[in-house]
Design a protein around this motif. Structure first.
Motif, PDB file in Angstrom:
ATOM      1  N   HIS A 143    -108.087  -5.546  37.723  1.00 47.58           N
ATOM      2  CA  HIS A 143    -109.071  -4.621  37.156  1.00 47.58           C
ATOM      3  C   HIS A 143    -108.970  -4.517  35.632  1.00 47.58           C
ATOM      4  O   HIS A 143    -109.958  -4.695  34.925  1.00 47.58           O
ATOM      5  N   TYR A 150    -113.851  -2.361  40.737  1.00 46.70           N
ATOM      6  CA  TYR A 150    -113.065  -1.935  41.891  1.00 46.70           C
ATOM      7  C   TYR A 150    -113.549  -2.650  43.159  1.00 46.70           C
ATOM      8  O   TYR A 150    -112.747  -3.025  44.002  1.00 46.70           O
ATOM      9  N   THR A 164    -108.631   0.547  47.178  1.00 46.84           N
ATOM     10  CA  THR A 164    -108.473   0.003  45.825  1.00 46.84           C
ATOM     11  C   THR A 164    -108.397   1.129  44.797  1.00 46.84           C
ATOM     12  O   THR A 164    -107.557   1.106  43.901  1.00 46.84           O
ATOM     13  N   GLU A 165    -109.266   2.113  44.937  1.00 45.81           N
ATOM     14  CA  GLU A 165    -109.238   3.263  44.020  1.00 45.81           C
ATOM     15  C   GLU A 165    -107.889   3.972  44.110  1.00 45.81           C
ATOM     16  O   GLU A 165    -107.304   4.355  43.093  1.00 45.81           O
TER      17      GLU A 165
END
Length: 188
Positions: A143, A150, A164-165
């Protein structure tokens, strides 16, 4: 040349299609590898291994993801395999050093996207990255260093956007903790 045509040509062994893949993704592959292994020489080797595997494994590509996502997965796997091998070698070297045979010296860090005056800070960031869990390190690298969204990171890691967050939030928190310790120690 679109992705489908490129894949068909690659599966037929077309050298121009392979050259197109290398030219298109060589910077992404190298930068991803160096973000993980933090050695230019190792990143170059991993990049070559990645493209060899792309060429040899194109028949197993099932078009379930974008070609770039598949290539990211290969370079990440190769980079992590390299890191694991290096850790085994370091453990062995450490054991040898106990017997006075060798000393262990960490390599200097050089990333192509880091300007000279930021090298020390970047070096500390990359040292800190080594101290956080593997998945967090990969998500952060993809990222923040590679500029993937994302959603793209989620596709590469074969996970959900929410996961992912969460990985990114944990990575940021862990990096902040590690870097705060470094800066507090160096203020004295």
């Amino acid at each position: 040349m679109d992705q489908q045509e490129l894949i068909v040509r690659l599966k037929k062994g077309d050298e121009l299609a392979f050259k197109h893949i290398v030219e298109t993704w060589q910077n992404m592959v190298y930068n991803t590898a160096i973000g993980i292994v933090q050695s230019a020489e190792d990143a170059e080797d991993i990049a070559q291994e990645t493209f060899v595997q792309v060429y040899q494994s194109i028949h197993s590509f099932r078009n379930e993801a974008k070609l770039s996502t598949w290539i990211y997965r290969i370079v990440i796997t190769k980079s992590l395999d390299h890191e694991r091998k290096k850790k085994r070698k370091k453990r062995f070297a450490f054991v040898k050093s106990l017997f006075g045979e060798d000393e262990i010296h960490p390599p200097d860090f050089h990333h192509p996207g880091v300007v000279a005056e930021k090298k020390e800070q970047a070096g500390e960031l990359f040292k800190a990255l080594k101290q956080i869990p593997e998945k967090q390190r990969i998500a952060f690298t993809l990222h923040k260093l590679e500029g993937l969204s994302y959603q793209e990171v989620a596709e590469v890691l074969n996970t959900t956007l929410y996961a992912t967050e969460s990985l990114m939030q944990r990575a940021k928190n862990n990096l902040k903790r590690v870097l705060e310790k470094y800066y507090l120690e160096n203020e004295k």
